[in-house]
Design an enzyme around this catalytic site. Sequence first.
Site, mmCIF file in Angstrom:
data_model
loop_
_atom_site.group_PDB
_atom_site.id
_atom_site.type_symbol
_atom_site.label_atom_id
_atom_site.label_comp_id
_atom_site.label_asym_id
_atom_site.label_seq_id
_atom_site.Cartn_x
_atom_site.Cartn_y
_atom_site.Cartn_z
ATOM 1 N N GLU A 98 5.390 12.019 13.439
ATOM 2 C CA GLU A 98 6.107 11.890 12.164
ATOM 3 C C GLU A 98 7.576 11.568 12.432
ATOM 4 O O GLU A 98 8.111 11.916 13.487
ATOM 5 C CB GLU A 98 5.941 13.217 11.394
ATOM 6 C CG GLU A 98 6.693 13.358 10.113
ATOM 7 C CD GLU A 98 6.306 12.384 9.009
ATOM 8 O OE1 GLU A 98 6.428 11.170 9.229
ATOM 9 O OE2 GLU A 98 5.942 12.844 7.914
ATOM 10 N N ASP A 99 8.221 10.915 11.487
ATOM 11 C CA ASP A 99 9.637 10.616 11.665
ATOM 12 C C ASP A 99 10.505 11.853 11.451
ATOM 13 O O ASP A 99 11.396 12.138 12.226
ATOM 14 C CB ASP A 99 10.083 9.457 10.740
ATOM 15 C CG ASP A 99 9.778 9.679 9.264
ATOM 16 O OD1 ASP A 99 9.141 10.697 8.902
ATOM 17 O OD2 ASP A 99 10.174 8.816 8.454
ATOM 18 N N ASP A 102 10.976 17.710 6.633
ATOM 19 C CA ASP A 102 12.045 18.223 5.774
ATOM 20 C C ASP A 102 11.536 19.509 5.099
ATOM 21 O O ASP A 102 11.593 20.579 5.691
ATOM 22 C CB ASP A 102 12.405 17.104 4.786
ATOM 23 C CG ASP A 102 13.591 17.412 3.906
ATOM 24 O OD1 ASP A 102 14.529 18.072 4.379
ATOM 25 O OD2 ASP A 102 13.602 16.990 2.733
ATOM 26 N N PHE A 151 21.436 12.984 5.279
ATOM 27 C CA PHE A 151 20.308 12.071 5.161
ATOM 28 C C PHE A 151 20.322 11.135 6.370
ATOM 29 O O PHE A 151 21.332 10.486 6.655
ATOM 30 C CB PHE A 151 20.370 11.289 3.850
ATOM 31 C CG PHE A 151 19.044 10.681 3.513
ATOM 32 C CD1 PHE A 151 18.051 11.443 2.908
ATOM 33 C CD2 PHE A 151 18.771 9.357 3.846
ATOM 34 C CE1 PHE A 151 16.805 10.891 2.625
ATOM 35 C CE2 PHE A 151 17.525 8.807 3.561
ATOM 36 C CZ PHE A 151 16.539 9.578 2.947
ATOM 37 N N ARG A 164 15.923 0.813 8.376
ATOM 38 C CA ARG A 164 14.760 1.256 9.144
ATOM 39 C C ARG A 164 14.759 0.728 10.580
ATOM 40 O O ARG A 164 14.345 1.425 11.500
ATOM 41 C CB ARG A 164 13.486 0.770 8.430
ATOM 42 C CG ARG A 164 12.307 1.680 8.630
ATOM 43 C CD ARG A 164 11.047 1.057 8.060
ATOM 44 N NE ARG A 164 10.764 1.329 6.668
ATOM 45 C CZ ARG A 164 10.438 2.507 6.170
ATOM 46 N NH1 ARG A 164 10.387 3.570 6.942
ATOM 47 N NH2 ARG A 164 10.163 2.650 4.889
#
Length: 174
Positions: A98-99, A102, A151, A164
């Site tokens: 997963e990136d 959160d 973020f 990205r």
Amino acid sequence: MKELRKKILYPREVIDQRVKELADAISHDLEGKEVVLIGVLKGAFIFLADLARHLKISHSVDFTRLASYGSGLVSSGNITVTKDIETDIEGKEVIIVEDIIDTGITMAFLRERLEKRRPASIRICTLIDKKHRREIAIDADYVGFAVDEGFIVGYGLDFDEKFRCLPDIYVIEE
Ligand code: IMP
Ligand code: MG
């Protein structure tokens, strides 16, 4: 449109070194096992590509894609699967790639869904872990970088589909 300000958090050399370390740890832990990497689209595609090329063990690769309705920046908890994996994972060692984790809502949903297919094990490998933001208790087994706030974009992570493909990891400045 106003240009968003961002600053480098992790330059590409640091990312590359860390991804190698994660790949070494995974190679050590799962040597001789039947391993399937499951990348979560779209954010994890760059991380997975680098991680997979640093692994020293044989493995297969598959992808899933999840959609979460809401603002787009945070999970709403209302998750649907828009692309399922195509691999039979029964009896295999699964690593979800997963990136970023959160709130943990997306990862908890995915893990529960994959558990029903009776893999031998499920491990979670995340590039970024925003641990203090969790709403559901879920831990990653392999963490690239722990980030406290902000973020994050670049190296697969986007802000509204932007940034990205930047090779470094940035934090958007307020
Ligand atoms: P969670 O369900 O709240 O853990 O959210 C995980 C998903 O939200 C990630 O897979 C990302 O798509 C997105 N996300 C959360 N924080 C960030 C961030 O800082 N940058 C980019 N995407 C993020
Ligand atoms: Mg994601």
